[in-house]
Design an enzyme around this catalytic site. Structure first.
Site, PDB file in Angstrom:
ATOM      1  N   PHE A  36       0.860  -1.187   0.000  1.00  0.00           N
ATOM      2  CA  PHE A  36       0.000   0.000   0.000  1.00  0.00           C
ATOM      3  C   PHE A  36       0.901   1.245   0.000  1.00  0.00           C
ATOM      4  CE2 PHE A  36      -2.159  -3.380   2.443  1.00  0.00           C
ATOM      5  CZ  PHE A  36      -3.267  -3.593   1.638  1.00  0.00           C
ATOM      6  N   ASP A  57       1.268  -1.288  -4.914  1.00  0.00           N
ATOM      7  CA  ASP A  57       0.018  -0.522  -4.760  1.00  0.00           C
ATOM      8  C   ASP A  57      -0.873  -0.826  -5.963  1.00  0.00           C
ATOM      9  OD1 ASP A  57      -0.697   2.147  -2.861  1.00  0.00           O
ATOM     10  OD2 ASP A  57      -1.846   2.014  -4.733  1.00  0.00           O
ATOM     11  N   ASN A 111      -3.255  -5.805  -6.834  1.00  0.00           N
ATOM     12  CA  ASN A 111      -3.982  -5.958  -5.584  1.00  0.00           C
ATOM     13  C   ASN A 111      -3.025  -6.574  -4.551  1.00  0.00           C
ATOM     14  OD1 ASN A 111      -5.470  -7.453  -3.523  1.00  0.00           O
ATOM     15  ND2 ASN A 111      -7.272  -6.818  -4.686  1.00  0.00           N
ATOM     16  N   ALA A 112      -2.889  -5.922  -3.427  1.00  0.00           N
ATOM     17  CA  ALA A 112      -1.895  -6.346  -2.443  1.00  0.00           C
ATOM     18  C   ALA A 112      -2.160  -7.760  -1.933  1.00  0.00           C
ATOM     19  CB  ALA A 112      -1.888  -5.373  -1.266  1.00  0.00           C
ATOM     20  N   ASP A 158       0.542  -0.536   5.202  1.00  0.00           N
ATOM     21  CA  ASP A 158      -0.170   0.712   5.531  1.00  0.00           C
ATOM     22  C   ASP A 158      -1.440   0.797   4.691  1.00  0.00           C
ATOM     23  OD1 ASP A 158      -0.796   3.213   6.521  1.00  0.00           O
ATOM     24  OD2 ASP A 158       0.485   4.278   5.099  1.00  0.00           O
ATOM     25  N   CYS A 207      -5.410   2.851   9.949  1.00  0.00           N
ATOM     26  CA  CYS A 207      -5.881   4.237  10.057  1.00  0.00           C
ATOM     27  C   CYS A 207      -7.404   4.262  10.186  1.00  0.00           C
ATOM     28  CB  CYS A 207      -5.418   5.066   8.863  1.00  0.00           C
ATOM     29  SG  CYS A 207      -6.026   4.457   7.285  1.00  0.00           S
TER      30      CYS A 207
HETATM   31  N1  SAH Z   1       1.879   4.317   2.834  1.00  0.00           N
HETATM   32  C1  SAH Z   1       1.411   5.414   2.037  1.00  0.00           C
HETATM   33  C2  SAH Z   1      -0.057   5.663   2.180  1.00  0.00           C
HETATM   34  C3  SAH Z   1      -0.942   4.468   1.872  1.00  0.00           C
HETATM   35  S1  SAH Z   1      -2.597   4.861   1.583  1.00  0.00           S
HETATM   36  C4  SAH Z   1       2.253   6.656   2.329  1.00  0.00           C
HETATM   37  O1  SAH Z   1       3.052   6.628   3.274  1.00  0.00           O
HETATM   38  O2  SAH Z   1       2.121   7.647   1.613  1.00  0.00           O
HETATM   39  C5  SAH Z   1      -3.267   3.377   1.026  1.00  0.00           C
HETATM   40  C6  SAH Z   1      -2.878   2.956  -0.371  1.00  0.00           C
HETATM   41  O3  SAH Z   1      -3.439   1.676  -0.589  1.00  0.00           O
HETATM   42  C7  SAH Z   1      -3.376   3.823  -1.511  1.00  0.00           C
HETATM   43  O4  SAH Z   1      -2.286   4.262  -2.267  1.00  0.00           O
HETATM   44  C8  SAH Z   1      -4.267   2.903  -2.367  1.00  0.00           C
HETATM   45  O5  SAH Z   1      -4.079   3.088  -3.760  1.00  0.00           O
HETATM   46  C9  SAH Z   1      -3.765   1.546  -1.970  1.00  0.00           C
HETATM   47  N2  SAH Z   1      -4.704   0.423  -2.060  1.00  0.00           N
HETATM   48  C10 SAH Z   1      -5.999   0.365  -1.673  1.00  0.00           C
HETATM   49  N3  SAH Z   1      -6.488  -0.881  -1.816  1.00  0.00           N
HETATM   50  C11 SAH Z   1      -5.481  -1.648  -2.304  1.00  0.00           C
HETATM   51  C12 SAH Z   1      -5.336  -3.032  -2.640  1.00  0.00           C
HETATM   52  N4  SAH Z   1      -6.354  -3.883  -2.487  1.00  0.00           N
HETATM   53  N5  SAH Z   1      -4.149  -3.452  -3.092  1.00  0.00           N
HETATM   54  C13 SAH Z   1      -3.103  -2.616  -3.238  1.00  0.00           C
HETATM   55  N6  SAH Z   1      -3.179  -1.316  -2.925  1.00  0.00           N
HETATM   56  C14 SAH Z   1      -4.342  -0.818  -2.462  1.00  0.00           C
END
Ligand code: SAH
Length: 400
Positions: free
Chosen positions: A232, A254, A283-284, A304, A344
């Site tokens: 993420f 991401d 997708n993570a 995150d 969060c």
């Molecule tokens: N760690 C980052 C903030 C993360 S915010 C920082 O420090 O700036 C959460 C992120 O998760 C977003 O960029 C969003 O695009 C991503 N996201 C949401 N669902 C997701 C998924 N299923 N797989 C991968 N990424 C995802």
């Protein structure tokens, strides 16, 4: 003056200076307040409790501007609250008001200004008006902000009032220039040793996740010589900071292609060798499962995720997602690896989050020890009267 009378006993939270009144606490309303209009609040026995903003569309029917006797909200109150918010940022031991740095100047309820958020990226401010009350007073709030900013160089204020929060308040999304010049497409700023870029128009939140600033520094201290998976990653803040601290390699994962592309631009801005970084748009959950199946391993994993639970009602479903991601995280770590994991979700309290991480480690058959507990930085303060303001929590664990 429109008066809202509370049901018996429902004044208790107000007397403890909690700023929200839910619809179920209201006995009757004398008058017909418009959205955002200021109303007086009285307890069932007639005591005057303060002034609030009426929000007919929201479950949070009232957000308090002021407790107890005193003038109703207006320019004087806004000036005082904004001055207090800036004084806090000035008092933080991080020089957050340096010309090139970035921070949150106003953190809504936690700074006594329900629904108003202002982030600063160098000379550019990005504001959000997320409640009916803040919307009703937007001109006055903006005027008070501009006055207070005389000592901080400011080239322009841009509005980025996101759809989700405003929808709950019955307000349409709104964005655009509020004052001064239009900000550039990408706004540069500095965080510790990193040069960063925020995208105020298309980026998440106001363009960047300022709330993770200190946590990125904390996690980077564990990164030297380690192979890092930043899950993420958004625009890669944790990964970049880890590289700066000597990580051997970073994988940014991401689902958002544009965020990863901006991350690459940020990397170039910092002059870091591209071959130490890999970006994966996926997708993570799925990609981490594939990593597990192919026995790929890392020394430091950062998790995150976005807010899986918007409200406490969604916590149960969210718990499963947190558990999954943390289980996969534990499995992908080499023995002695470091897991930096965050939530969060305001509705998920720290003890539950810890239990989920504990369960994940247990299911992975790994022994995990918390070596650092993390939270929100001081420019995202938590007013003790308003525990809902505390939403960000994290732990750094050593996974045996
Ligand atoms: N760690 C980052 C903030 C993360 S915010 C920082 O420090 O700036 C959460 C992120 O998760 C977003 O960029 C969003 O695009 C991503 N996201 C949401 N669902 C997701 C998924 N299923 N797989 C991968 N990424 C995802």
């Amino acid at each position: 003056m429109i008066i809202v009378h509370l049901k018996p006993g429902r004044e208790k939270s107000l007397l403890r200076r909690h700023p929200w009144i839910f619809s179920g606490a209201i006995d009757r309303v004398v008058g017909e307040p418009a959205s955002g209009e200021t109303v007086g609040v009285r307890s069932a026995d007639g005591a005057f409790l303060g002034w609030g903003a009426w929000s007919p569309a929201s479950q949070i029917r009232l957000r308090m501007w002021r407790f107890g006797e005193g003038e109703p909200p207006g320019p004087a109150l806004f000036r005082e609250r904004i001055a207090r918010a800036l004084a806090l940022r000035r008092a933080l031991p991080e020089n957050l008001l340096e010309p090139e740095s970035a921070c949150r100047l106003i953190h809504a309820e936690s700074d006594g200004l329900p629904g108003m958020i202002v982030d600063r990226y160098g000379p550019w401010l990005v504001a959000q008006f997320l409640s009916a009350g803040a919307e009703a007073w937007r001109e006055e709030l903006l005027a008070a902000l501009r006055e207070a900013l005389e000592e901080i160089p400011c080239q322009g204020i841009y509005e980025r009032s996101g759809a989700d929060a405003r929808e709950k308040e019955g307000l349409p999304p709104r964005s655009g220039r509020l004052w001064g010049e239009e900000p550039p497409e990408l706004v540069p700023f500095v965080e510790g040793p990193c040069r960063l870029l925020a995208d105020p128009r298309l980026g998440h939140k106001t363009g960047f996740y300022l709330d993770q600033r200190l946590n990125r520094a904390a996690v980077a201290r564990w990164a030297t010589g380690r192979e890092v998976l930043n899950v993420f990653s958004y625009t890669g803040g944790f990964g970049l900071r880890a590289l700066m601290a000597g990580a051997s390699r970073v994988t940014q994962l991401d689902s958002s292609g544009p965020s990863l592309a901006l991350g690459r631009q940020i990397l170039a801005l910092n002059g870091l060798p591209e071959e130490r970084v890999e970006e994966i748009e996926d997708n993570a959950f799925e990609r981490m499962r594939r990593f597990r199946d192919s026995r790929r391993a890392f020394d430091l994993i950062i998790l995150d995720p976005p807010k899986f639970a918007e409200t406490s009602a969604q916590v149960e479903k969210a718990a499963r997602a947190y558990k999954d991601i943390n289980l996969l995280g534990c499995k992908l770590l080499r023995p002695g690896g470091i897991l930096a994991t965050f939530s969060c979700s305001g509705g998920m309290e720290t003890p539950l989050f810890r239990k989920i991480v504990a369960d994940a480690a247990l299911d992975a058959g790994r022994d995990a020890q918390v070596v650092e507990s993390l939270g929100q930085p001081g420019d995202h303060p938590v007013n003790l009267a308003f525990p809902e303001g505390e939403y960000l929590k994290g732990v750094i664990c050593r996974v045996g």
